[in-house]
Scaffold this motif. Sequence first.
Motif, PDB file in Angstrom:
ATOM      1  N   UNK A 353     -32.867  13.653  83.834  1.00 36.41           N
ATOM      2  CA  UNK A 353     -32.965  14.577  82.709  1.00 36.41           C
ATOM      3  C   UNK A 353     -33.358  13.834  81.433  1.00 36.41           C
ATOM      4  N   UNK A 354     -32.777  12.663  81.213  1.00 29.17           N
ATOM      5  CA  UNK A 354     -33.142  11.857  80.043  1.00 29.17           C
ATOM      6  C   UNK A 354     -34.585  11.389  80.132  1.00 29.17           C
ATOM      7  N   UNK A 355     -35.005  10.977  81.335  1.00 27.52           N
ATOM      8  CA  UNK A 355     -36.375  10.500  81.485  1.00 27.52           C
ATOM      9  C   UNK A 355     -37.383  11.620  81.245  1.00 27.52           C
ATOM     10  N   UNK A 356     -37.140  12.798  81.828  1.00 30.54           N
ATOM     11  CA  UNK A 356     -38.080  13.899  81.627  1.00 30.54           C
ATOM     12  C   UNK A 356     -38.096  14.361  80.171  1.00 30.54           C
ATOM     13  N   UNK A 357     -36.961  14.278  79.494  1.00 29.99           N
ATOM     14  CA  UNK A 357     -36.947  14.581  78.064  1.00 29.99           C
ATOM     15  C   UNK A 357     -37.866  13.622  77.318  1.00 29.99           C
ATOM     16  N   UNK A 358     -37.790  12.334  77.650  1.00 25.52           N
ATOM     17  CA  UNK A 358     -38.662  11.339  77.018  1.00 25.52           C
ATOM     18  C   UNK A 358     -40.124  11.587  77.368  1.00 25.52           C
ATOM     19  N   UNK A 386     -37.300  24.918  81.286  1.00 25.59           N
ATOM     20  CA  UNK A 386     -36.816  24.712  82.657  1.00 25.59           C
ATOM     21  C   UNK A 386     -35.873  23.517  82.716  1.00 25.59           C
ATOM     22  N   UNK A 387     -36.185  22.475  81.957  1.00 25.71           N
ATOM     23  CA  UNK A 387     -35.329  21.287  81.944  1.00 25.71           C
ATOM     24  C   UNK A 387     -33.973  21.599  81.333  1.00 25.71           C
ATOM     25  N   UNK A 388     -33.957  22.378  80.265  1.00 28.07           N
ATOM     26  CA  UNK A 388     -32.693  22.764  79.645  1.00 28.07           C
ATOM     27  C   UNK A 388     -31.819  23.555  80.607  1.00 28.07           C
ATOM     28  N   UNK A 389     -32.442  24.263  81.533  1.00 26.01           N
ATOM     29  CA  UNK A 389     -31.701  25.037  82.532  1.00 26.01           C
ATOM     30  C   UNK A 389     -31.404  24.208  83.776  1.00 26.01           C
ATOM     31  N   UNK A 390     -31.725  22.907  83.726  1.00 26.72           N
ATOM     32  CA  UNK A 390     -31.519  21.989  84.863  1.00 26.72           C
ATOM     33  C   UNK A 390     -32.220  22.469  86.118  1.00 26.72           C
ATOM     34  N   UNK A 391     -33.345  23.159  85.956  1.00 28.89           N
ATOM     35  CA  UNK A 391     -34.098  23.647  87.106  1.00 28.89           C
ATOM     36  C   UNK A 391     -35.066  22.551  87.561  1.00 28.89           C
TER      37      UNK A 391
END
Length: 412
Positions: A353-358, A386-391
């Motif tokens: 999740x941290x990596x995709x945010x970056x 989608x990332x915020x929803x952990x999808x």
Amino acid sequence: MRIRRRTIALGAGITVVLSVPLAISVAASANNDVLISRGRSAIASSVRGSTWVAGQVTDSDPATRWASTDGPGTQWVRVDLGGMQTIDRVRLRWDKAYAKTYRVQTSVDGANWKDVYATRSGDGGTDDLKRLGGSGRFVRVLAIQRGRSGGGYSLAEVKAYGPESAALRAVTPVSGSLAAGLDDGRKKETAFELVASAENSTLSWREQYAYIEDIGDGRGYTAGIVGFCSGTSDMLDVVNEYTRRKPANVLAKYLPALRTVDGSDSHAGLDPGFTTAWKTAAQDPIFQKVQEDERDWMYFDPSVRMARADGVRALGQFAYFDAAVMHGISGLRGIRAQALRTAKSPSDGGDEISYLTAFLDARADEMRTEEAHRDTTRVDTAQRLFLQRSNLDLAGPLSWRVYGDSYQIAAG
């Protein structure tokens, strides 16, 4: 005394970390302490083999366990409670292969998730998490970083507790290959629909073979199912391949002009007949197949290979593909390199999740360098949502907005 750290979101991007001794955690009330997960079905992102299937986290047998495949990266196990439930407490019993970073999440539909607990300091053993205040049909343990250098993740039990009551209402769960990447046919189709929503303002990408216009982004004509451009070589590659497969075609005579304008926004030698010729060619099944093959060869296949090597799941694979469509593979590599300066990839032991945010931050920064692409909503109100929803598995149902238009993909 063992200490558990619980992260609580306060809004506006503010979080606090509370260190709570388990011995003084406030116990759930008797009415809210009924085991509601016993015997419920469970699935997982992966299993090491038939001995370690997901259902063993709810079978009440202390000798059995779920175990994921070996390796770094994100894995999950999901329990279906059968209907909407209040979830006040979750008890996890880890095997030796525990998660240092993990989240406990709830979901109504099995696709879009809400954290009820998150930690970056897991130390294995038994985690008895109370006063969670969650609700949903599904409970998921999302294991993000391993606590040990080898192996994968393993849980002997996932016990969910709540009030003693019947399910509030039934919910149709997500179906299909939930844990599959974009190598799965349905997931690949979803990726193409998502790209089409941004490139063509529609989900019907197969209706875009004939699309062609100059959108004023300095790349000349933009055309076809992923926006092949006369100024960036990919349109030239498409017409070259079409001519190889069908030498007598309406676009072949424009090859000299396409070679001349490559690298510029010029229409020299293309106007006035090229756009009409492209639309005519788009009726030819051979040309349609060329567009699909070139899209896959130039953008989809290399970006997904890169994403899989970095250990990201379907959402990350799509994020790489969408970046390649807009910026090319070389641009994707630059965005990836920028992200890696901020966060480790999952394959290197990083938090997905941290990596995709970056990665999405770096992608948005790159988009802002071009005036025609400064609107970053295809990232901010789609991929980031989608990332915020952990999808992370890009499972339907999906809903998002791009450039002011709303789109939905149902569970499938």
